[in-house]
Enzyme design. Sequence first.
Site, PDB file in Angstrom:
ATOM      1  N   MET A  26      33.785  38.970  39.281  1.00  0.00           N
ATOM      2  CA  MET A  26      33.111  40.234  39.017  1.00  0.00           C
ATOM      3  C   MET A  26      32.813  40.330  37.523  1.00  0.00           C
ATOM      4  SD  MET A  26      34.911  42.962  41.570  1.00  0.00           S
ATOM      5  CE  MET A  26      33.642  44.177  41.236  1.00  0.00           C
ATOM      6  N   LYS A  30      26.332  37.617  37.938  1.00  0.00           N
ATOM      7  CA  LYS A  30      25.738  36.966  39.116  1.00  0.00           C
ATOM      8  C   LYS A  30      24.478  37.682  39.579  1.00  0.00           C
ATOM      9  CE  LYS A  30      29.288  37.607  41.693  1.00  0.00           C
ATOM     10  NZ  LYS A  30      29.963  38.441  40.684  1.00  0.00           N
ATOM     11  N   THR A  31      24.587  38.992  39.780  1.00  0.00           N
ATOM     12  CA  THR A  31      23.452  39.773  40.286  1.00  0.00           C
ATOM     13  C   THR A  31      22.320  39.806  39.271  1.00  0.00           C
ATOM     14  OG1 THR A  31      24.916  41.105  41.676  1.00  0.00           O
ATOM     15  CG2 THR A  31      22.744  42.030  41.186  1.00  0.00           C
ATOM     16  N   ASP A  96      22.270  38.902  47.998  1.00  0.00           N
ATOM     17  CA  ASP A  96      23.322  39.310  47.068  1.00  0.00           C
ATOM     18  C   ASP A  96      24.604  39.598  47.840  1.00  0.00           C
ATOM     19  OD1 ASP A  96      24.307  39.824  44.517  1.00  0.00           O
ATOM     20  OD2 ASP A  96      23.864  41.961  44.624  1.00  0.00           O
ATOM     21  N   GLU A  97      25.732  39.485  47.163  1.00  0.00           N
ATOM     22  CA  GLU A  97      27.059  39.736  47.749  1.00  0.00           C
ATOM     23  C   GLU A  97      27.258  38.942  49.038  1.00  0.00           C
ATOM     24  OE1 GLU A  97      29.165  41.148  45.974  1.00  0.00           O
ATOM     25  OE2 GLU A  97      28.087  42.490  44.612  1.00  0.00           O
ATOM     26  N   CYS A 188      45.828  35.279  32.115  1.00  0.00           N
ATOM     27  CA  CYS A 188      46.073  36.724  32.271  1.00  0.00           C
ATOM     28  C   CYS A 188      46.081  37.130  33.743  1.00  0.00           C
ATOM     29  CB  CYS A 188      45.042  37.524  31.480  1.00  0.00           C
ATOM     30  SG  CYS A 188      45.229  37.336  29.682  1.00  0.00           S
TER      31      CYS A 188
END
Length: 198
Positions: A26, A30-31, A96-97, A188
């Site tokens: 995220m 990408k989008t 997308d997604e 992390c």
Amino acid sequence: MFIEPSRKKEILHPRTGWIEVICGSMFSGKTEELIRRLNRAKIARLKVEIFKPALDKRYHEVDIVSHNETSIRSTPVQTASEILLLTGNCDVVGLDEAQFFDNSIVDICTNLADNGKRVIIAGLDMDFQGRPFGCMPNLMAIAEYVTKVHAICVLCGDVASHSYRLSPSQQQVLLGETDHYEARCRRCFNLGEKAKLI
């Protein structure tokens, strides 16, 4: 049957299709990259059809919208099978997604590419646990081109490839933005809540 000379080459040597996958965590862009590629195809006067899962209504009911608020019109679909019915004679198909589609999306994308379409897919390669997400590994395996984009770790500033979930929910699909997720580097991400104390 008479065939126009301009179409003879197309019939003898049909256009080659292919699959491109844009993947990452995220907040990695990408989008934004998907929208950039689709807009370039439109500038080239190619016929473009764009789809997203109907369950993704975070920014807009219909449009695909990136985190920096770039947007492009799309068609929300409930199932991957609807895509075949709606692509018609287009040249380029954008998704997308993609991680939210079931595994039938792999055969559908293969079918589209086999029929001469350029298929551009964006999706999360890993879920919040750092595991391969849904159909994405299979889409990456059959793609001619795979682009992995990266975010910046919000805690240390290193390259981030993980989506760290801030909420205690353990369900794989949990729609959200900065309220539920943050981009983290491997270190992390593995440190979890302890990373904030270092």
